[in-house]
Scaffold this active site. Structure first.
Site, PDB file in Angstrom:
ATOM      1  N   LYS A  52       0.836  -1.207   0.000  1.00 34.08           N
ATOM      2  CA  LYS A  52       0.000   0.000   0.000  1.00 34.08           C
ATOM      3  C   LYS A  52       0.872   1.260   0.000  1.00 34.08           C
ATOM      4  O   LYS A  52       0.604   2.206  -0.733  1.00 34.08           O
ATOM      5  CB  LYS A  52      -0.948  -0.017   1.214  1.00 34.08           C
ATOM      6  CG  LYS A  52      -2.032  -1.092   1.102  1.00 34.08           C
ATOM      7  CD  LYS A  52      -2.830  -1.296   2.390  1.00 34.08           C
ATOM      8  CE  LYS A  52      -3.798  -2.470   2.230  1.00 34.08           C
ATOM      9  NZ  LYS A  52      -4.570  -2.760   3.462  1.00 34.08           N
ATOM     10  N   GLN A  96      -4.480  -1.583   9.792  1.00 32.53           N
ATOM     11  CA  GLN A  96      -4.444  -2.906   9.186  1.00 32.53           C
ATOM     12  C   GLN A  96      -5.011  -3.958  10.136  1.00 32.53           C
ATOM     13  O   GLN A  96      -4.674  -3.979  11.320  1.00 32.53           O
ATOM     14  CB  GLN A  96      -3.001  -3.256   8.783  1.00 32.53           C
ATOM     15  CG  GLN A  96      -2.849  -4.531   7.968  1.00 32.53           C
ATOM     16  CD  GLN A  96      -3.475  -4.473   6.577  1.00 32.53           C
ATOM     17  OE1 GLN A  96      -3.639  -3.396   5.997  1.00 32.53           O
ATOM     18  NE2 GLN A  96      -3.848  -5.612   6.032  1.00 32.53           N
ATOM     19  N   ASP A 119     -10.827   2.919   4.271  1.00 32.08           N
ATOM     20  CA  ASP A 119     -11.125   1.485   4.210  1.00 32.08           C
ATOM     21  C   ASP A 119     -12.636   1.234   4.130  1.00 32.08           C
ATOM     22  O   ASP A 119     -13.070   0.138   3.790  1.00 32.08           O
ATOM     23  CB  ASP A 119     -10.608   0.780   5.483  1.00 32.08           C
ATOM     24  CG  ASP A 119      -9.361  -0.052   5.221  1.00 32.08           C
ATOM     25  OD1 ASP A 119      -9.167  -0.477   4.069  1.00 32.08           O
ATOM     26  OD2 ASP A 119      -8.609  -0.290   6.185  1.00 32.08           O
TER      27      ASP A 119
HETATM   28  N1  GUN Z   1      -6.968  -6.897   6.384  1.00 30.56           N
HETATM   29  C1  GUN Z   1      -7.375  -7.625   5.319  1.00 30.56           C
HETATM   30  N2  GUN Z   1      -7.876  -6.819   4.371  1.00 30.56           N
HETATM   31  C2  GUN Z   1      -7.787  -5.572   4.829  1.00 30.56           C
HETATM   32  C3  GUN Z   1      -8.145  -4.299   4.312  1.00 30.56           C
HETATM   33  O1  GUN Z   1      -8.684  -4.146   3.204  1.00 30.56           O
HETATM   34  N3  GUN Z   1      -7.876  -3.230   5.108  1.00 30.56           N
HETATM   35  C4  GUN Z   1      -7.321  -3.362   6.322  1.00 30.56           C
HETATM   36  N4  GUN Z   1      -7.117  -2.263   7.033  1.00 30.56           N
HETATM   37  N5  GUN Z   1      -6.976  -4.503   6.852  1.00 30.56           N
HETATM   38  C5  GUN Z   1      -7.217  -5.611   6.103  1.00 30.56           C
END
Ligand code: GUN
Length: 293
Positions: A52, A96, A119
């Site tokens: 990311k 995350q 998100d």
């Molecule tokens: N863990 C698995 N997928 C995601 C996501 O799209 N965003 C976040 N913050 N954590 C995750």
């Protein structure tokens, strides 16, 4: 069979975002700034967050990675979130998941300012999306919609089966596919671990979105000819013959299901890269909203 190439489409989207950022720069505007909070040192999470941050650089965004130890308390994390909410330099941020077990995930998601919740996990955003209002669509479902749209996969009137009811993928996906939108107007069934005779549903489905996290769960015998398959699975399966010691497996037996499919996503290179592109798209959106347009 058409491969739903998420690598290619995500690159197109990232190029579109990069061009937009370039224009912002030329106008002397502040570029979007994404922050990511990673608690602990889970290998997979580190990889995702790293991708990311790298993607931010690629499109010209600013990014900040905040790493906190595995022993972080809930109140320490909530303090960090409040700081990010108030930091005018930050347009959007993510925490995350998963989080260490001493931290209540719901409390954390509720603490994020909905305007910075790129998100799309805050109930305000989830609720807005469910009610056809504008809000942040979670990145993975958003990426799947984009893949279906850009490959012009017909979804209207089709029977879409979503396997898995997670808050991040299955639940929002089931809502989105039923809505009045380009990739939408589907008749949706949502299946989960208590569904009886799942194969009866999979055999009838025109579109299957597999988001249950069991490697190679969906087999050729379970699907009909011409099916559209979206594979959201990304499980690390131990494999000593690979330098990393594991291979990434999707929820679909790609080799055999692809023989029957009209469209199918590969793993890796399908949904995964789309998730990252749509997180960037949401961050750009957050920046624009903060500028007042
Ligand atoms: N863990 C698995 N997928 C995601 C996501 O799209 N965003 C976040 N913050 N954590 C995750």
């Amino acid at each position: 069979m058409t491969l739903l190439d998420g690598r290619k489409v995500s690159n197109d989207i990232k190029n579109e975002i990069a061009a937009h950022v370039q224009q912002m720069k030329e106008r002397g505007e502040k570029v979007p700034h994404l922050a990511a909070v990673l608690v602990g040192d889970d290998g997979a999470s580190l990889t995702y967050v790293g991708s990311k941050v790298k993607a931010c650089e690629r499109v010209g965004f600013e990014s900040t990675l905040i790493r906190l130890p595995n022993t972080t308390t809930e109140s320490e994390l909530l303090d960090k979130i409040r700081e990010l909410n108030e930091d005018d330099a930050i347009d959007g941020f993510i925490v995350q998941l998963p989080l260490p077990k001493q931290i209540d995930e719901q409390k954390v998601l509720m603490a994020v300012d909905p305007r910075k919740d790129v998100d799309g996990f805050h109930p305000e955003n989830f609720g807005k999306i469910a009610l056809d209002m504008e809000g942040f669509i979670p990145a993975t479902p958003f990426g799947i919609l984009q893949l279906l749209e850009r490959f012009q996969v017909e979804t209207k009137g089709k029977h879409t089966l979503v396997i898995g009811r997670s808050h991040i993928v299955g639940r929002p996906m089931s809502i989105l596919m039923s809505q009045k939108r380009k990739a939408g107007n589907s008749t949706v069934t949502i299946a989960h671990s208590h569904t009886e005779n799942l194969a009866e549903f999979t055999k009838k489905a025109d579109i299957i979105i597999a988001a249950l996290g069991i490697p190679e769960f969906l087999t050729e015998a379970m699907v009909k000819e011409g099916v559209v398959v979206i594979d959201v699975g990304i499980t690390r399966v131990p494999d000593a013959s690979h330098p990393k010691g594991y291979v990434i497996k999707g929820d679909v037996d790609f080799e055999n299901v692809s023989k029957k499919a009209s469209f199918i996503t590969p793993v890796p290179g399908g949904v995964g890269p789309m998730t990252i592109a749509m997180l960037l798209q949401n961050t750009l959106l957050a920046r624009k909203q903060r500028m007042g347009h």
